[in-house]
Design a protein around this motif. Structure first.
Motif, PDB file in Angstrom:
ATOM      1  N   MET A 183       0.809  -1.230   0.000  1.00 14.28           N
ATOM      2  CA  MET A 183       0.000   0.000   0.000  1.00 14.28           C
ATOM      3  C   MET A 183       0.837   1.273   0.000  1.00 14.28           C
ATOM      4  N   ILE A 185       3.608   1.924   1.397  1.00 13.09           N
ATOM      5  CA  ILE A 185       4.342   2.238   2.631  1.00 13.09           C
ATOM      6  C   ILE A 185       5.826   2.350   2.280  1.00 13.09           C
ATOM      7  N   GLN A 299      -1.010  -7.034   2.635  1.00 16.15           N
ATOM      8  CA  GLN A 299      -1.903  -6.083   1.966  1.00 16.15           C
ATOM      9  C   GLN A 299      -1.194  -5.443   0.793  1.00 16.15           C
ATOM     10  N   GLU A 335       3.452  -5.843   6.706  1.00 14.65           N
ATOM     11  CA  GLU A 335       3.442  -4.971   5.528  1.00 14.65           C
ATOM     12  C   GLU A 335       4.836  -4.818   4.917  1.00 14.65           C
ATOM     13  N   ASP A 359       1.575  -0.047  14.539  1.00 14.86           N
ATOM     14  CA  ASP A 359       1.281   1.266  13.965  1.00 14.86           C
ATOM     15  C   ASP A 359       1.366   2.266  15.103  1.00 14.86           C
ATOM     16  N   SER A 391      -2.074  -3.396  12.519  1.00 18.01           N
ATOM     17  CA  SER A 391      -3.076  -4.043  11.674  1.00 18.01           C
ATOM     18  C   SER A 391      -2.627  -5.456  11.347  1.00 18.01           C
ATOM     19  N   TYR A 437     -10.937  -4.454   5.474  1.00 18.89           N
ATOM     20  CA  TYR A 437      -9.508  -4.366   5.165  1.00 18.89           C
ATOM     21  C   TYR A 437      -8.969  -5.698   4.668  1.00 18.89           C
ATOM     22  N   TRP A 496      -7.356  -5.760  16.963  1.00 18.08           N
ATOM     23  CA  TRP A 496      -5.909  -5.715  16.737  1.00 18.08           C
ATOM     24  C   TRP A 496      -5.167  -5.663  18.074  1.00 18.08           C
ATOM     25  N   ASN A 524       4.860   5.453   9.920  1.00 15.60           N
ATOM     26  CA  ASN A 524       3.621   4.927  10.501  1.00 15.60           C
ATOM     27  C   ASN A 524       3.843   3.792  11.492  1.00 15.60           C
ATOM     28  N   HIS A 525       5.064   3.303  11.593  1.00 13.79           N
ATOM     29  CA  HIS A 525       5.319   2.145  12.462  1.00 13.79           C
ATOM     30  C   HIS A 525       6.418   2.447  13.482  1.00 13.79           C
TER      31      HIS A 525
END
Ligand SMILES: C[C@H](O)[C@@H](O)[C@@H](O)C(=O)CO
Ligand SMILES: [Mn+2]
Length: 588
Positions: A183, A185, A299, A335, A359, A391, A437, A496, A524-525
């Motif tokens: 996605m 990332i 994803q 991810e 996340d 996630s 999702y 989660w 984001n992580h």
């Protein structure tokens, strides 16, 4: 038994005979022997074996003995060295001239002989020659016959070795991308110009379709699969389906368990290989990809049609499985966020404990918590907290249900008890994954991490024109009253894994407030390790020439090569950037 990198210990002595050298032989070699004992008593490799040390055959009084020592170390897989001395010696004549190996020098603080003078001379040589070394010198003068290692010296010796062992255990290992970019990332865009030059690691890649092939052609250990499936169905509690209106196909749950169990075995084999596959005629697959770390894209694509990778990521990261307590298979990043995977790897190698992948989801101010739940935050959470929630999955040890002296901890695998395993499993529920999702189904791993654990969140970010930088936030996990926790969870993704994190504030810069910590987080992580390991992460980063852009570690605890001070002592953060830029990545 794995061939682990050893710690090479170099007893350095004044080479002048006719009384000087002779008078120092016992004290010098004794320092080396005592240091070797400290390391083998205190430190372990990630598989639980005690750390191995090797001492030069003789004290090193000049270049011929330095060369002999280097030759010996080269044949013994030495990954880091510590030179020890109570006296003056001949600076560059006695250095270990290996530019890729972390070096430290312990100069005994005893005035009978000028040990500190050698320390400074040798460190100057390291700086001038371009492979900076760490200097260790106790604050208090010791008597010449004092065989103790003072606490301040002990701390530095251990911190250097932990970081040096992390560098050495990474070298030559692979990061395996299972899939590609998730996605958009950025961390999923795997940069071999980071993994190679900075970590000495290789990048391996497989397409997620390999999972289909191995599932369909049964390229896995079928006996082990039956054991894994049985264990999961007996121990993984199915939690609430939060998507009843989407009818998560309850009749498919059996298929999800079967697929997820196979993915665990296949993920393991892809990372580590498995001789059982060769017995089935799959010799190439039996080799694996030599991966100490991996990432699963999941994803989208895979998760749009197949059960997600939660169970696989969870079990591969966890300290135990159907065979009981065991070393984590490695670190596995959701991810395929390879930068978070590398950050997890740093924490894993420094602490020998599994790492939490999350996340960095929500900043909750005291006002917002009050407005939404009516609850007044207190204790470590009084200034607000960050909702860390993945996630994907995270290690079952992240539930913080193992205990040591009655307190929640995350342990190295060799300390994990049956009770710890049972407590983690009982605290975790596996929910049908959110249909919106994860239309392909599968399970989401849910638990609430126990509060009041000291933890450190870190993250490597790549910056155009700068390269890698590392950020660090020490703090604590926090507990919330159940109804408050539930209210907050229900607003997010309740299925989660939930970890609430209160960073330690300093009142300045990125640590002026909890909001500032999140506002300065680079992606984001975050990778979360048990313990306050910020100082050790800073030491490790300096060995790898990765500057630290943000941390809340007290300045006195910072331990970097002595040469860093030559880039400025007033502006410590800027000096770090200048030194890293100047010396460049360790493997180039
Ligand atoms: C909502 C997305 O599907 C999730 O993957 C998202 O929360 C992330 O984890 C992005 O890192
Ligand atoms: Mn994510």
């Amino acid at each position: 038994m794995a061939e682990h990198p050893k710690i090479g210990i170099r007893p350095i002595i004044d080479g002048r005979r006719r009384g000087v050298r002779e008078s120092l032989e016992d004290q010098t070699m004794g320092m080396a022997q005592r240091l070797a004992k400290l390391y083998t008593d205190e430190l372990h490799y990630i598989d639980g074996e005690p750390v191995k040390c090797i001492i030069a055959d003789t004290t090193i009084g000049g270049v011929s003995e330095a060369i002999a020592c280097q030759k010996k170390f080269d044949t013994e897989n030495v990954g880091l060295t510590v030179s020890v001395t109570p006296c003056w010696c001949y600076g560059t004549e006695t250095l270990q001239m290996d530019t890729r190996t972390p070096h430290a020098i312990w100069g005994f603080n005893g005035t009978e002989r000028p040990g500190a003078v050698y320390l400074a001379a040798a460190l100057a040589g390291h700086a001038q020659l371009g492979f900076p070394a760490f200097g260790i010198y106790g604050k208090q003068v010791q008597d010449a016959d004092d065989e103790t290692i003072p606490d301040d010296v002990r701390g530095r010796l251990l911190d250097f070795a932990k970081a040096g062992l992390a560098v050495a255990q990474m070298r030559g290992e692979a990061y395996l991308s299972m899939g590609s970019v998730a996605m958009g990332i950025a961390g999923s865009t795997v940069k071999d110009e980071f993994f190679g030059p900075y970590l000495g690691m290789r990048n391996e890649y497989i397409d997620m379709s390999e999972f289909y092939r191995r599932i369909n052609e049964k390229i896995y250990d079928e006996e082990e699969y039956e054991k894994a499936l049985k264990w999961m169905k007996e121990n993984f509690t199915i939690g609430k389906d939060y998507n009843p209106e989407k009818n998560q196909h309850p009749e498919r749950h059996e298929d999800w368990w079967e697929t997820c169990a196979k993915m665990v075995l296949i993920g393991h084999d892809l990372m580590k290989g498995n001789p059982k596959l060769a017995e089935k005629g799959w010799a190439e697959e039996a080799g694996g990809h030599g991966a100490i770390a991996a990432g699963f894209q999941g994803q989208r694509q895979w998760t749009d049609g197949m059960p997600n990778g939660d169970v696989m990521e969870t079990v591969l990261n966890t300290n135990f499985d159907w065979n009981g307590a065991r070393q984590p298979v490695g670190v596995v990043a959701t991810e395929n966020d390879s930068l978070n995977g590398a950050s997890m790897l740093f924490g894993y190698l420094l602490t020998n404990t599994p790492q939490i992948f999350s996340d960095v989801r929500t900043y909750w101010s005291p006002e917002s918590v009050k407005r939404v739940t009516g609850y007044e935050l207190e204790g470590h959470a009084k200034d607000g907290f960050l909702d860390l929630r993945n996630s994907g999955s995270t290690t079952l040890d992240g539930a913080g249900k193992a205990t040591r002296d009655g307190k929640p901890v995350i342990k190295p695998w060799w300390e994990v008890t049956e009770e710890d395993q049972k407590a983690a499993l009982e605290a975790t529920t596996f929910h049908p994954s959110g249909y919106e999702y994860f239309p392909g189904g599968g399970w989401s791993t849910h638990f609430r991490t126990s509060g009041e654990m000291p933890v450190t969140m870190c993250r490597i970010n790549l910056v155009y024109g700068q390269g890698p930088v590392l950020q660090i936030a020490e703090g604590w996990t926090i507990d919330l009253p159940d109804e408050v926790a539930t209210t907050i969870e229900q607003r997010t993704d309740p299925a989660w894994p939930t970890t609430w994190f209160a960073p330690r504030l300093t009142g300045e810069g990125a640590f002026a407030s909890v909001y500032d910590v999140m506002n300065n987080w680079g992606a984001n992580h975050g990778a979360i390790s048990y313990g306050h390991i910020g100082a050790q992460l800073i030491t490790l980063a300096s060995m790898l020439r990765i500057p630290v852009n943000m941390h809340n570690v007290p300045e006195d605890d910072i331990f970097r090569p002595r040469a860093w001070t030559l880039f400025g002592t007033a502006d410590v953060e800027g000096a770090d950037y200048r030194a890293c830029k100047n010396f460049g990545p360790l493997y180039r």
